[in-house]
Design an enzyme around this catalytic site. Structure first.
Site, short mmCIF file in Angstrom:
data_model
loop_
_atom_site.label_atom_id
_atom_site.label_comp_id
_atom_site.label_asym_id
_atom_site.label_seq_id
_atom_site.Cartn_x
_atom_site.Cartn_y
_atom_site.Cartn_z
N ARG A 64 11.85 -5.73 5.08
CA ARG A 64 11.61 -4.32 4.73
C ARG A 64 12.55 -3.40 5.50
O ARG A 64 12.78 -3.56 6.69
CB ARG A 64 10.17 -3.95 5.06
CG ARG A 64 9.91 -2.44 4.88
CD ARG A 64 8.47 -2.07 4.93
NE ARG A 64 7.83 -2.46 6.16
CZ ARG A 64 6.52 -2.33 6.38
NH1 ARG A 64 5.75 -1.83 5.44
NH2 ARG A 64 6.01 -2.70 7.53
N ARG A 89 -10.09 0.24 8.35
CA ARG A 89 -9.54 -1.07 8.71
C ARG A 89 -10.50 -1.89 9.58
O ARG A 89 -10.19 -3.02 9.92
CB ARG A 89 -8.30 -0.81 9.54
CG ARG A 89 -7.07 -1.50 9.07
CD ARG A 89 -5.92 -0.85 9.82
NE ARG A 89 -4.77 -1.64 9.78
CZ ARG A 89 -3.62 -1.25 9.25
NH1 ARG A 89 -3.50 -0.07 8.70
NH2 ARG A 89 -2.60 -2.04 9.29
N LYS A 137 0.84 -1.22 0.00
CA LYS A 137 0.00 0.00 0.00
C LYS A 137 0.87 1.27 0.00
O LYS A 137 0.64 2.19 -0.78
CB LYS A 137 -0.92 0.01 1.24
CG LYS A 137 -1.84 -1.22 1.33
CD LYS A 137 -2.77 -1.16 2.52
CE LYS A 137 -2.08 -1.23 3.86
NZ LYS A 137 -1.41 -2.52 4.15
N ARG A 187 11.23 -1.26 10.97
CA ARG A 187 10.11 -0.86 11.81
C ARG A 187 9.97 -1.79 13.02
O ARG A 187 10.18 -2.98 12.91
CB ARG A 187 8.82 -0.90 10.98
CG ARG A 187 8.24 0.48 10.76
CD ARG A 187 7.17 0.49 9.74
NE ARG A 187 6.01 -0.32 10.10
CZ ARG A 187 4.90 -0.38 9.38
NH1 ARG A 187 4.81 0.33 8.28
NH2 ARG A 187 3.88 -1.13 9.75
N ARG A 220 -0.19 -9.03 13.32
CA ARG A 220 -0.79 -8.05 12.40
C ARG A 220 -1.60 -8.74 11.31
O ARG A 220 -2.68 -8.28 10.94
CB ARG A 220 0.32 -7.20 11.76
CG ARG A 220 0.93 -6.21 12.75
CD ARG A 220 2.27 -5.69 12.27
NE ARG A 220 2.21 -4.98 11.02
CZ ARG A 220 3.26 -4.80 10.23
NH1 ARG A 220 4.46 -5.26 10.57
NH2 ARG A 220 3.13 -4.13 9.11
P1 AP5 Z 1 4.83 -1.68 1.79
O1 AP5 Z 1 4.53 -0.79 0.63
O2 AP5 Z 1 5.53 -1.10 2.96
O3 AP5 Z 1 3.49 -2.45 2.26
P2 AP5 Z 1 2.27 -1.91 3.12
O4 AP5 Z 1 1.06 -2.61 2.61
O5 AP5 Z 1 2.25 -0.41 3.14
O6 AP5 Z 1 2.68 -2.51 4.53
P3 AP5 Z 1 2.53 -1.90 5.99
O7 AP5 Z 1 3.31 -2.83 6.88
O8 AP5 Z 1 2.90 -0.46 6.04
O9 AP5 Z 1 1.02 -2.08 6.23
P4 AP5 Z 1 0.31 -2.12 7.57
O10 AP5 Z 1 -1.08 -1.99 7.09
O11 AP5 Z 1 0.59 -3.28 8.44
O12 AP5 Z 1 0.97 -0.92 8.39
P5 AP5 Z 1 0.44 0.49 8.84
O13 AP5 Z 1 1.61 1.37 8.92
O14 AP5 Z 1 -0.74 0.89 8.06
O15 AP5 Z 1 5.66 -2.92 1.21
C1 AP5 Z 1 6.16 -3.92 2.08
C2 AP5 Z 1 7.50 -4.44 1.53
O16 AP5 Z 1 7.27 -5.10 0.29
C3 AP5 Z 1 8.54 -3.32 1.27
O17 AP5 Z 1 9.82 -3.79 1.60
C4 AP5 Z 1 8.43 -3.11 -0.26
O18 AP5 Z 1 9.65 -2.64 -0.81
C5 AP5 Z 1 8.08 -4.52 -0.75
N1 AP5 Z 1 7.26 -4.51 -1.96
C6 AP5 Z 1 6.20 -3.68 -2.24
N2 AP5 Z 1 5.69 -3.97 -3.44
C7 AP5 Z 1 6.41 -5.02 -3.94
C8 AP5 Z 1 6.36 -5.79 -5.15
N3 AP5 Z 1 5.45 -5.55 -6.11
N4 AP5 Z 1 7.25 -6.80 -5.30
C9 AP5 Z 1 8.17 -7.06 -4.34
N5 AP5 Z 1 8.30 -6.37 -3.19
C10 AP5 Z 1 7.43 -5.36 -2.99
O19 AP5 Z 1 -0.11 0.16 10.32
C11 AP5 Z 1 0.77 -0.14 11.38
C12 AP5 Z 1 -0.02 -0.21 12.68
O20 AP5 Z 1 -0.66 1.05 12.94
C13 AP5 Z 1 -1.15 -1.24 12.75
O21 AP5 Z 1 -0.68 -2.53 13.09
C14 AP5 Z 1 -2.04 -0.63 13.84
O22 AP5 Z 1 -1.50 -0.86 15.13
C15 AP5 Z 1 -1.94 0.86 13.55
N6 AP5 Z 1 -2.98 1.35 12.62
C16 AP5 Z 1 -2.76 1.88 11.38
N7 AP5 Z 1 -3.92 2.21 10.80
C17 AP5 Z 1 -4.90 1.87 11.66
C18 AP5 Z 1 -6.31 1.95 11.59
N8 AP5 Z 1 -6.94 2.43 10.50
N9 AP5 Z 1 -7.01 1.51 12.68
C19 AP5 Z 1 -6.40 1.03 13.79
N10 AP5 Z 1 -5.05 0.92 13.89
C20 AP5 Z 1 -4.30 1.32 12.83
#
Ligand code: AP5
Length: 232
Positions: free
Chosen positions: A137, A99, A23, A170, A181
């Site tokens: 990552r 979410r 994402k 991270r 997660r």
């Molecule tokens: P990346 O682009 O970083 O993936 P992502 O989907 O953004 O992963 P996140 O870990 O950021 O998602 P998340 O939803 O768990 O975290 P968030 O910060 O929202 O890509 C991942 C890896 O893959 C990278 O190394 C990249 O280079 C590689 N990659 C990408 N595309 C590729 C491809 N095509 N081929 C190969 N490699 C590739 O949330 C974190 C925490 O915040 C949650 O656990 C929760 O505690 C809290 N939180 C956030 N939002 C909410 C909400 N709405 N409600 C409640 N709690 C929340």
């Protein structure tokens, strides 16, 4: 975001998918390739509060380190405040929100009241690939560029290609937390796919693996253009 002119809707792209589905990577590429408007990542917003050691940050730190979601009330409030800023007027990209069913319903009410047109892109990636991606990552803490040790490593190990800053891992990218997660995603977030269909939110699905991030972004831009969403 000010009140809309009659008949003019504000496009809101919702990047939807499991942790590690790409994402954040896609949000950055889509802004370079075809979309205007800010990238709004609830994860980034919450991590900024933790870094600032403010009251919100202290309250949520334990839950985020453990890989659990923070409260709907907090996230809904942060997002509602953010998307009313003037830079969201012509559109915005949501990453990591909504979410839960509660968040999706709050966003739906907001969208109906403010003339926002939500559009979901679901990035599909197999479970095993997600675990491998998240454990490998690395991110630049200054410019936000994402790297993958297996598929997109930095030219010099541990250092950002763009600005030479030391890359960081991270806190929640440790294997037991990654599994938590992914479990939270299955329980609380995946059910939104059925919800979006039921309430008629526009959505398309795309394989988020097996192609480069760039190729995936081009495909999304193509779909956005066909659907008439704002494309530069
Ligand atoms: P990346 O682009 O970083 O993936 P992502 O989907 O953004 O992963 P996140 O870990 O950021 O998602 P998340 O939803 O768990 O975290 P968030 O910060 O929202 O890509 C991942 C890896 O893959 C990278 O190394 C990249 O280079 C590689 N990659 C990408 N595309 C590729 C491809 N095509 N081929 C190969 N490699 C590739 O949330 C974190 C925490 O915040 C949650 O656990 C929760 O505690 C809290 N939180 C956030 N939002 C909410 C909400 N709405 N409600 C409640 N709690 C929340």
């Amino acid at each position: 975001m000010d009140a809309q002119e009659p008949g003019r809707l504000t496009p809101a792209l919702i990047l939807f998918g499991a942790p590690g589905s790409g994402k954040g990577t896609q949000a950055r590429l889509l802004r370079q390739q075809c979309l205007n408007g800010p990238h709004i990542s609830t994860g980034d917003m919450l991590r900024q509060h933790i870094e600032a050691r403010d009251l919100i940050g202290l309250d949520i730190e334990g839950r985020m380190r453990a890989g659990r979601l923070v409260s709907d009330e907090l996230v809904n409030r942060l997002v509602e405040e953010r998307i009313q800023q003037p830079d969201c007027r012509d559109g915005f990209i949501l990453d990591g929100y909504p979410r839960t069913l509660n968040q999706a319903a709050v966003l739906r009410d907001f969208a109906a009241a403010r003339g926002v047109d939500p559009y979901v892109v679901h990035l599909i990636v197999d479970y095993d690939k997600l675990v491998a991606r998240l454990s490998g990552r690395r991110q630049c803490p200054v410019c936000g560029t994402l790297y993958s040790l297996s598929t997109n490593p930095p030219k010099v190990p541990g250092v950002c290609d763009l600005d030479g800053t030391a890359l960081v891992t991270r806190e929640d990218d440790r294997e037991p937390v990654i599994r938590e997660r992914l479990e939270q995603y299955e329980l609380q977030t995946r059910p939104l796919l059925e919800y979006f269909q039921r309430v008629g939110v526009a959505m398309f699905e795309i394989q988020g693996a097996g192609a480069t991030p760039d190729a995936i972004a081009k495909c999304i831009c193509g779909k956005l253009a066909v659907s008439g969403r704002t494309v530069r």
